[in-house]
Write a protein that holds these residues in place. Structure first.
Motif, PDB file in Angstrom:
ATOM      1  N   TRP A  68      -8.425  39.115 -14.978  1.00  0.00           N
ATOM      2  CA  TRP A  68      -9.115  40.510 -14.145  1.00  0.00           C
ATOM      3  C   TRP A  68     -10.671  40.114 -15.210  1.00  0.00           C
ATOM      4  O   TRP A  68     -10.969  41.726 -14.196  1.00  0.00           O
ATOM      5  N   ALA A  87     -13.079  43.441 -12.927  1.00  0.00           N
ATOM      6  CA  ALA A  87     -13.043  44.543 -13.073  1.00  0.00           C
ATOM      7  C   ALA A  87     -14.232  44.892 -13.725  1.00  0.00           C
ATOM      8  O   ALA A  87     -15.726  46.369 -13.415  1.00  0.00           O
ATOM      9  N   GLU A 108      -3.699  47.265 -18.847  1.00  0.00           N
ATOM     10  CA  GLU A 108      -3.346  48.339 -17.685  1.00  0.00           C
ATOM     11  C   GLU A 108      -4.347  49.280 -17.606  1.00  0.00           C
ATOM     12  O   GLU A 108      -4.243  49.109 -16.278  1.00  0.00           O
ATOM     13  N   LYS A 109      -5.451  49.536 -18.319  1.00  0.00           N
ATOM     14  CA  LYS A 109      -6.690  49.438 -17.441  1.00  0.00           C
ATOM     15  C   LYS A 109      -7.595  49.174 -16.906  1.00  0.00           C
ATOM     16  O   LYS A 109      -7.942  49.582 -14.955  1.00  0.00           O
ATOM     17  N   LEU A 130      -6.042  46.888 -15.036  1.00  0.00           N
ATOM     18  CA  LEU A 130      -5.279  47.104 -13.915  1.00  0.00           C
ATOM     19  C   LEU A 130      -5.607  47.275 -12.934  1.00  0.00           C
ATOM     20  O   LEU A 130      -5.790  47.475 -11.496  1.00  0.00           O
ATOM     21  N   GLU A 131      -5.848  48.630 -13.415  1.00  0.00           N
ATOM     22  CA  GLU A 131      -5.295  50.548 -12.114  1.00  0.00           C
ATOM     23  C   GLU A 131      -7.277  50.278 -12.097  1.00  0.00           C
ATOM     24  O   GLU A 131      -6.919  50.547 -10.762  1.00  0.00           O
ATOM     25  N   ILE A 132      -7.852  49.406 -12.545  1.00  0.00           N
ATOM     26  CA  ILE A 132      -9.139  49.456 -11.717  1.00  0.00           C
ATOM     27  C   ILE A 132      -9.537  48.458 -10.961  1.00  0.00           C
ATOM     28  O   ILE A 132     -10.133  48.815  -9.514  1.00  0.00           O
ATOM     29  N   VAL A 162      -6.715  47.988  -8.968  1.00  0.00           N
ATOM     30  CA  VAL A 162      -5.720  48.089  -8.280  1.00  0.00           C
ATOM     31  C   VAL A 162      -6.344  49.594  -7.051  1.00  0.00           C
ATOM     32  O   VAL A 162      -6.115  49.311  -6.016  1.00  0.00           O
ATOM     33  N   ARG A 163      -6.855  49.995  -7.751  1.00  0.00           N
ATOM     34  CA  ARG A 163      -7.757  51.211  -7.097  1.00  0.00           C
ATOM     35  C   ARG A 163      -8.606  50.841  -5.754  1.00  0.00           C
ATOM     36  O   ARG A 163      -9.339  51.374  -5.215  1.00  0.00           O
ATOM     37  N   LYS A 210      -3.374  37.271 -16.338  1.00  0.00           N
ATOM     38  CA  LYS A 210      -4.112  37.690 -16.982  1.00  0.00           C
ATOM     39  C   LYS A 210      -6.288  37.568 -17.519  1.00  0.00           C
ATOM     40  O   LYS A 210      -6.662  38.809 -17.387  1.00  0.00           O
TER      41      LYS A 210
END
Length: 198
Positions: free
Chosen positions: A86, A90, A63-64, A66-68, A70-71, A83
């Motif tokens: 990722w 990241a 989740e962490k 993914l947030e990076i 997407v941002r 995944k």
């Protein structure tokens, strides 16, 4: 490199991101990358640093990561893909924004160490192969890749990527497009150059 001005502090920061087995792997990749760089003409200091940093986000919650991603507007095919990929993308973001790594070669080597890509630099190839062959690795075919890496980095990388592609197909998992492109690029270069060495 100014990041090495306090090597121990950097290594402690890296160690804090991961469990011990992953940290031992990280040390192995850094050492292997430095050796390969010396053998094939990449910058050994950059190779070692990229090896230390390549799995910086590997143990983070998805989740962490993914947030990076997407941002920072990562492509949909990455976000919808495996995944397992990722952490590399990241990490390239995080080591730049949080650790201040600005060297493009190092950032690219970290970003593409799991997928590869067409037109990889020598440093990117070194880090990618080091990740496959570091001393803690033990899987079918690793010794053949290690042997190839003694004299032909492209052959070692093509063999490693080919093995990954076969594994994913056998498991009925998607193959990330960049990995296929990287493999095809290496093999087509081999054909133009008259084959891999040895």
């Amino acid at each position: 490199m100014n990041m090495w001005s306090n090597r121990e502090a950097l290594l402690e920061k890296i160690r804090a991101q991961m469990h011990d087995k992953r940290y031992q792997h990280t040390l192995g990749v850094a050492a292997s990358a430095k050796q390969l760089a010396e053998r094939f003409g990449a910058d050994p200091e950059k190779a070692e640093l990229a090896g230390f940093l390549h799995d910086y986000c590997k143990c983070w919650p998805v989740e962490k990561m993914l947030e990076i991603l997407v941002r920072h507007d990562m492509p949909t095919e990455l976000l919808e893909g495996e995944k397992e990929l990722w952490h590399a993308f990241a990490a390239a973001i995080v080591i730049q924004t949080e650790l201040g790594v600005t060297d493009t070669e190092i950032l690219q080597a970290v970003r593409y160490h799991t997928t590869g890509r067409a037109g990889m630099s020598m440093l990117e190839k070194v880090v990618c192969v080091a990740d496959y062959i570091e001393p803690n690795r033990n899987y079918p075919g690793v010794e053949e890749i290690r042997t190839l890496a003694q004299h032909d980095l492209d052959a070692a990388l093509a063999h490693a990527l080919g093995g990954t592609i076969r594994f994913l197909i056998e498991k009925q998992k998607t193959v990330f497009p960049l990995t296929l492109i990287a493999y095809n690029d290496l093999v087509s270069q081999k054909g133009r150059a008259g084959g891999f060495n040895g």
